[in-house]
Motif scaffolding. Structure first.
Motif, PDB file in Angstrom:
ATOM      1  N   ASP A  15       0.654  -1.295  -0.010  1.00 41.46           N
ATOM      2  CA  ASP A  15       0.033   0.114  -0.067  1.00 41.46           C
ATOM      3  C   ASP A  15       0.860   1.437   0.036  1.00 41.46           C
ATOM      4  O   ASP A  15       0.646   2.080  -0.728  1.00 41.46           O
ATOM      5  CB  ASP A  15      -0.928  -0.093   1.073  1.00 41.46           C
ATOM      6  CG  ASP A  15      -2.010   1.148   1.007  1.00 41.46           C
ATOM      7  OD1 ASP A  15      -2.459   1.340   0.179  1.00 41.46           O
ATOM      8  OD2 ASP A  15      -2.058   1.661   2.155  1.00 41.46           O
ATOM      9  N   ASP A  16       1.921   1.403   0.934  1.00 42.21           N
ATOM     10  CA  ASP A  16       2.601   2.485   1.147  1.00 42.21           C
ATOM     11  C   ASP A  16       3.548   2.940  -0.483  1.00 42.21           C
ATOM     12  O   ASP A  16       3.472   3.944  -0.635  1.00 42.21           O
ATOM     13  CB  ASP A  16       3.746   2.654   2.108  1.00 42.21           C
ATOM     14  CG  ASP A  16       3.150   2.654   3.382  1.00 42.21           C
ATOM     15  OD1 ASP A  16       2.018   3.239   3.440  1.00 42.21           O
ATOM     16  OD2 ASP A  16       3.688   2.393   4.417  1.00 42.21           O
ATOM     17  N   VAL A  19       0.362   3.820  -3.341  1.00 38.94           N
ATOM     18  CA  VAL A  19      -0.316   5.106  -2.940  1.00 38.94           C
ATOM     19  C   VAL A  19       0.414   6.131  -3.887  1.00 38.94           C
ATOM     20  O   VAL A  19      -0.122   7.328  -4.064  1.00 38.94           O
ATOM     21  CB  VAL A  19      -0.287   5.367  -1.533  1.00 38.94           C
ATOM     22  CG1 VAL A  19       0.916   5.690  -0.707  1.00 38.94           C
ATOM     23  CG2 VAL A  19      -1.617   6.328  -1.295  1.00 38.94           C
ATOM     24  N   SER A  20       1.739   5.893  -3.890  1.00 41.92           N
ATOM     25  CA  SER A  20       2.650   7.240  -4.343  1.00 41.92           C
ATOM     26  C   SER A  20       2.196   7.398  -5.868  1.00 41.92           C
ATOM     27  O   SER A  20       2.603   8.492  -6.616  1.00 41.92           O
ATOM     28  CB  SER A  20       4.133   6.977  -4.203  1.00 41.92           C
ATOM     29  OG  SER A  20       4.606   5.740  -4.682  1.00 41.92           O
ATOM     30  N   MET A  22       0.126   8.667  -8.498  1.00 39.60           N
ATOM     31  CA  MET A  22      -0.928   9.659  -8.426  1.00 39.60           C
ATOM     32  C   MET A  22      -1.817   9.547 -10.173  1.00 39.60           C
ATOM     33  O   MET A  22      -2.522  10.717 -10.098  1.00 39.60           O
ATOM     34  CB  MET A  22      -0.287  11.281  -8.478  1.00 39.60           C
ATOM     35  CG  MET A  22       0.744  11.473  -9.467  1.00 39.60           C
ATOM     36  SD  MET A  22       1.385  13.440  -9.128  1.00 39.60           S
ATOM     37  CE  MET A  22       2.605  13.554 -10.571  1.00 39.60           C
ATOM     38  N   ARG A  23      -1.626   8.605 -10.808  1.00 41.92           N
ATOM     39  CA  ARG A  23      -2.513   8.231 -11.659  1.00 41.92           C
ATOM     40  C   ARG A  23      -2.236   9.430 -12.779  1.00 41.92           C
ATOM     41  O   ARG A  23      -3.268   9.560 -13.503  1.00 41.92           O
ATOM     42  CB  ARG A  23      -3.820   8.252 -11.600  1.00 41.92           C
ATOM     43  CG  ARG A  23      -4.348   7.281 -10.213  1.00 41.92           C
ATOM     44  CD  ARG A  23      -4.470   5.762 -10.822  1.00 41.92           C
ATOM     45  NE  ARG A  23      -4.961   4.940  -9.785  1.00 41.92           N
ATOM     46  CZ  ARG A  23      -4.072   4.384  -8.974  1.00 41.92           C
ATOM     47  NH1 ARG A  23      -2.965   4.327  -9.367  1.00 41.92           N
ATOM     48  NH2 ARG A  23      -4.671   3.522  -8.137  1.00 41.92           N
ATOM     49  N   CYS A  24      -1.092   9.996 -13.059  1.00 41.82           N
ATOM     50  CA  CYS A  24      -0.882  10.846 -13.951  1.00 41.82           C
ATOM     51  C   CYS A  24      -0.903  10.491 -15.533  1.00 41.82           C
ATOM     52  O   CYS A  24      -1.182  11.036 -16.452  1.00 41.82           O
ATOM     53  CB  CYS A  24       0.463  11.927 -13.736  1.00 41.82           C
ATOM     54  SG  CYS A  24       1.772  10.961 -14.060  1.00 41.82           S
ATOM     55  N   ARG A  45       0.221   2.393 -14.907  1.00 41.14           N
ATOM     56  CA  ARG A  45      -0.964   3.103 -14.048  1.00 41.14           C
ATOM     57  C   ARG A  45      -2.053   2.091 -14.047  1.00 41.14           C
ATOM     58  O   ARG A  45      -2.543   1.874 -12.953  1.00 41.14           O
ATOM     59  CB  ARG A  45      -1.426   4.208 -14.770  1.00 41.14           C
ATOM     60  CG  ARG A  45      -2.678   4.898 -14.343  1.00 41.14           C
ATOM     61  CD  ARG A  45      -3.034   6.361 -14.862  1.00 41.14           C
ATOM     62  NE  ARG A  45      -3.725   6.318 -16.107  1.00 41.14           N
ATOM     63  CZ  ARG A  45      -4.173   7.132 -16.941  1.00 41.14           C
ATOM     64  NH1 ARG A  45      -4.292   8.284 -16.150  1.00 41.14           N
ATOM     65  NH2 ARG A  45      -4.802   7.011 -18.094  1.00 41.14           N
ATOM     66  N   PRO A  83       6.965  10.658 -12.958  1.00 42.47           N
ATOM     67  CA  PRO A  83       7.062  11.909 -12.324  1.00 42.47           C
ATOM     68  C   PRO A  83       7.044  11.839 -10.840  1.00 42.47           C
ATOM     69  O   PRO A  83       7.920  12.597 -10.007  1.00 42.47           O
ATOM     70  CB  PRO A  83       6.039  12.721 -12.809  1.00 42.47           C
ATOM     71  CG  PRO A  83       5.683  12.083 -14.013  1.00 42.47           C
ATOM     72  CD  PRO A  83       5.821  10.633 -13.864  1.00 42.47           C
ATOM     73  N   SER A  84       6.540  11.027 -10.256  1.00 40.08           N
ATOM     74  CA  SER A  84       6.245  10.749  -8.774  1.00 40.08           C
ATOM     75  C   SER A  84       7.247   9.749  -8.051  1.00 40.08           C
ATOM     76  O   SER A  84       7.393   9.321  -6.980  1.00 40.08           O
ATOM     77  CB  SER A  84       4.992  10.770  -8.380  1.00 40.08           C
ATOM     78  OG  SER A  84       4.077  10.086  -8.894  1.00 40.08           O
ATOM     79  N   GLY A  85       8.164   9.170  -9.057  1.00 41.83           N
ATOM     80  CA  GLY A  85       9.281   8.310  -8.371  1.00 41.83           C
ATOM     81  C   GLY A  85       8.702   7.272  -7.830  1.00 41.83           C
ATOM     82  O   GLY A  85       9.252   6.721  -7.013  1.00 41.83           O
TER      83      GLY A  85
END
Lengths: 445, 462
Positions: A15-16, A19-20, A22-24, A45, A83-85
């Motif tokens: 989960d952790d 959760v990162s 962001m569905r970009c 995604r 983008p969100s690593g």
């Protein structure tokens, strides 16, 4: 099979990490699989959303999610560009382990992994026998590429064009080595990897010749086990640990400066995946971390440790043009792109860049076996770029990519060669010495 | 509408688009239940992927015949939930409609299908020596159809305008599957209602796009980038106003606040001035002579307005370093916390200092981390709230903060959304900006064009 709630609970561990995301959706721009199919379940995604859906018990079809999660090249291009690593490859490897634990390993994989890979002596024997009889079943397809295809309809081979198993694998042509450091003052442990040993022994021979030329001592033990990447990506952690331990027994307490491999996948696995995913005895973790630090891709080792500014091997320039394909495990996993190109130049070849040199060739190890049609589409796009470059030879630094590109180019019959970068470099040394005979010819092992 | 009803019609959709282009499995449908907005997923009943214009029209008609909710989806990068389907509804993918039908170099227009990816199109246009300026942040994946439906903006909005400024005409399907034509290939054209204008920013609620005629322009011959460092936000904002007052319209005029500067520097270690209150990233473009003149004037204005330092890019590498910092803003912020809420409330550019002060207040009041960057030149800031949506208590504060951001923007004479759209996320706030009469007028329009309310219902005020 445990109940699906239990599976959801196990996936909750991710989960952790999940959760990162962001569905970009920026992974849609780079995923080679998505480029062919345009389906959201094929892009990262979508896969992360499905894992999340399963963990949140919003989805019931766990088997379907398992198939989707396994339908990925693990090329890591999305991760490099995320983008969100998000630690995407890590999530997928963990998820595959959880899902394989839940569904069990397929009987075929079980037989290959646990019966064959985990018994290097038996694996060697089998492939030697295979090489003796392969001519009965296959015929030559492309002389320059040395490829073959099936003589008659064979279900596993399908319409693949492949390099034959070597009649004399590296372990026979070179055997075990244990030589001290020469004038370079360096000594390496050499890990050829299964594909080089059994299919491309000439790559291993080139490595040995290069070591000899530069005065590098070599430790090459017999009965090396598979690095474990096909096992890890299939979620079979117990076998993965077993393979690591077999290799650790050969390499851990030996004296050498670097462990060098000519296979991008082996390098990335030993360097990054062994220390991260080993689940066995704690005492081994320190050894794995140390071994990981000492592990280098062979092009990196040659370019950064053997070539100094004043000691460039000025191979006689040839008219041969070479284009270079970046293996995912070098470019995406280890960030290595300069050194192989440097060696091509040092070999006296003219490098011409192809379009999308860093795009996956579509092999993806067992992905090619399970999803050959898509693998072929992605590989065809790679072949198009290679052919359009106008180069006579495509070089790379991963034998798995060599297999895939051979298959894709052989069916096009354009008269191109597929070579490992170090084969070119070794030839360059040879030519250099023809011009400057006082250096003596590098001995061919 | 129920999923049952949609899947019962799977056969009929298959007849139109082919079996491989109809997805009914739970996993396939779930993969189209979300977009880039921080909102809950909604399961569609069916996903179809037409690969021809004719098939697209027939899919729309079939949905209408059976009263099935229909949501068109390009790359699914919408930030306001515009592509989240209705429960049991039909998702219509446009990624099977990706042809660039014409690029006309004499008359400076192009005709494209809705699924063409923005950046690939811009690249193809550039190859012909022409320029398509709109460059939304998601351009490497976003589609022209989606850009038109949302009236997407981007970094070049200030000088070159946004998507609406490039839509010359369109062909679209009405709910009955009849092809409607509006606009033309000519610069001038006043034939009939400006229906294609109505389609821009309609968020998939009025019709389904089939072909789009886009304006192209000659590219600028030269460009110069610079980075100006300020010790106060006010000084940076005054500089923005002064540049415009000097009759210079930069192609790009971006701002980053201190929090964003620090985060970006931590992300790439590019040597940004981490103690600066604000950075302006400026690019002027055009004829080389004009560029040299304007760059000189902009540099002088920056210094006159207490810029501590002005770095002018001397070559392509230095130019890239400046814009890399801007490109890093969102990824760097997004890396800090699991959830990243990217807002786009926009104010007249003279109100930027007031808006930034308000954002500062909001961040303190609700104890939230907010990084602000964005298109200072056109007043379109991106306050970015960093949070973890699993933290329910904090999420409540985030929702309140968002509402307050909207209120502040409106109080300053601004607007709810500069470029991300209203969608589901801001539908409830629309009345605050436009009033009851406007919503009623829009509802009557919607009712007339889509009597069964099948087209992306629930988005905007529809």
């Amino acid at each position: 099979m445990a109940d699906i709630k239990k599976l959801a609970e196990m996936l909750k561990k991710l989960d952790d990490k999940l959760v990162s995301c962001m569905r970009c959706g920026m992974c849609q721009a780079v995923c080679p699989l998505f480029k062919e199919t345009g389906r959201e379940t094929d892009v990262t995604r979508g896969k992360l959303a499905l894992l999340n859906g399963l963990a949140e018990q919003m989805l019931k079809d766990a088997k379907g999610v398992n198939e989707i999660v396994n339908r990925c090249l693990l090329c890591g291009t999305c991760q490099v560009n995320c983008p969100s690593g998000v630690q995407i490859v890590d999530i997928f490897l963990e998820a595959r382990a959880i899902l394989t634990g839940y569904f069990g390993l397929s009987p075929v994989k079980k037989a290959i992994f646990r019966g064959m890979l985990a018994n290097p002596r038996f694996f060697n024997l089998l492939t030697t026998m295979g090489s003796t009889f392969q001519g009965v079943f296959t015929k030559k397809a492309d002389e320059l590429l040395g490829s073959s295809c099936a003589r008659f309809n064979a279900p596993v081979v399908a319409d693949r064009h492949f390099n034959s198993l070597a009649t004399r694998p590296l372990r026979k042509t070179v055997g075990a080595l244990d030589t001290p450091a020469g004038e370079s003052g360096l000594r390496v442990a050499f890990f050829p990897g299964c594909v080089v040993d059994k299919m491309y022994p000439q790559v291993g021979e080139a490595a040995i010749a290069i070591f000899k030329h530069h005065g590098v001592g070599v430790y090459l033990p017999e009965n090396q086990a598979c690095c474990g990447i096909p096992v890890l990506t299939s979620g079979d952690r117990p076998t993965f640990d077993q393979l690591i331990e077999m290799n650790l027994a050969l390499f851990a307490d030996r004296e050498f400066d670097y462990l060098v491999t000519p296979c991008a996948s082996c390098t990335a696995t030993i360097k990054e995946l062994w220390p991260h995913y080993y689940g066995g005895e704690r005492a081994n973790l320190e050894k794995l971390a140390l071994l990981g630090k000492k592990t280098l891709d062979i092009t990196e080792f040659i370019a950064d440790h053997l070539l100094s500014a004043e000691d460039q091997p000025a191979a006689q320039p040839t008219t041969e043009t070479v284009t270079y394909h970046d293996p995912c495990h070098l470019k995406n996993s280890l960030g290595i792109t300069r050194q192989p190109r440097q060696l091509i130049a040092a070999a006296g070849r003219t490098l011409v860049e192809m379009n999308e040199a860093g795009k996956c060739c579509g092999c993806g190890g067992s992905f090619n076996v399970a999803h050959y049609e898509i693998s072929k589409k992605i590989g065809t796009a790679k072949a198009d770029n290679i052919i359009a470059s106008g180069a006579a030879t495509v070089a790379t630094s991963c034998p798995a990519c060599m297999m895939q590109m051979t298959d894709m180019l052989s069916r096009r019959n354009k008269g191109l060669r597929v070579r490992h970068v170090i084969e070119l470099y070794a030839e360059g040394l040879h030519r250099e010495l023809v011009v400057k005979p006082q250096g003596g010819l590098p001995e061919r092992a | 509408m129920s999923t049952k009803q949609a899947s019962a019609l799977a056969g009929k959709f298959s007849e139109i688009v082919g079996k491989d282009n109809v997805m009914t499995s739970e996993n396939d449908r779930y993969a189209y239940s979300y977009d880039s907005a921080v909102l809950d997923p909604v399961m569609p009943g069916l996903v179809v992927r037409p690969t021809s214009s004719e098939a697209l029209g027939r899919v729309v008609a079939l949905c209408n015949e059976h009263g099935l909710p229909l949501t068109v989806r390009g790359a699914g990068t919408n930030l306001s939930g515009g592509t989240i389907p209705l429960p049991g509804g039909v998702v219509v993918l446009t990624n099977g409609l990706t042809r660039i039908l014409e690029i006309n170099e004499e008359d400076l227009y192009a005709i494209v299908e809705p699924g063409v990816v923005t950046a690939s199109f811009a690249q193809e246009v550039a190859r012909r020596g022409l320029f398509y300026p709109p460059d939304p942040g998601s351009q490497t994946v976003s589609t022209i159809g989606g850009n038109v439906a949302e009236n997407a903006g981007g970094l070049r909005g200030l000088k070159y305008g946004v998507t609406k400024d490039y839509v010359m005409g369109m062909e679209f399907w009405d709910v009955d599957g009849r092809l409607i034509k509006s606009g033309s290939r000519t610069v001038k054209g006043v034939t009939g209602y400006n229906l294609h204008g109505l389609m821009v920013a309609s968020e998939g609620t009025l019709a389904v796009f089939d072909k789009i005629i886009l304006k192209l322009v000659p590219p600028p011959q030269a460009a110069k980038s610079m980075l100006a460092v300020f010790d106060s936000i006010a000084a940076a904002s005054e500089t923005v106003a002064a540049i415009i007052a000097a009759k210079i319209v930069p192609a790009t005029l971006e701002m980053m606040d201190n929090f964003t500067i620090r985060t970006v520097d931590n992300f790439r270690h590019a040597g940004l001035p981490i103690d600066a209150a604000a950075l302006l990233l400026i690019e002027v473009d055009g004829h080389p002579g004009q560029v040299a003149d304007e760059a000189g004037v902009v540099e002088r204005i920056c210094r006159e307005h207490r810029a501590r330092e002005v770095k002018v890019a001397g070559d392509a590498a230095e130019r890239n370093t400046i814009w890399q910092a801007r490109r890093d803003a969102l990824p760097a912020l997004a890396n800090l916390k699991p959830t990243c809420v990217l807002e786009d409330a926009t104010v007249p550019r003279s109100k930027i200092p007031a808006m930034i002060a308000a954002l500062d207040e909001i961040s303190k009041k609700f104890q939230l981390t907010i990084g602000t960057f964005g298109h200072a030149g056109d007043g379109n800031l991106h306050p970015t709230i960093l949070t973890d949506k699993r933290d329910k208590k904090e999420w409540l504060r985030v929702e309140k903060a968002i509402e307050e951001i909207f209120n502040q923007a409106l109080a300053l004479g601004g607007t709810l959304s500069g470029e991300h759209g209203i969608g589901l996320a801001k539908a409830g706030f629309l009345i605050k900006e436009t009033g009851r009469a406007t919503l009623d007028f829009s509802a009557r329009l919607k009712k007339a064009l889509d009597p069964k309310n099948i087209l992306n219902a629930g988005k905007m005020a529809a």
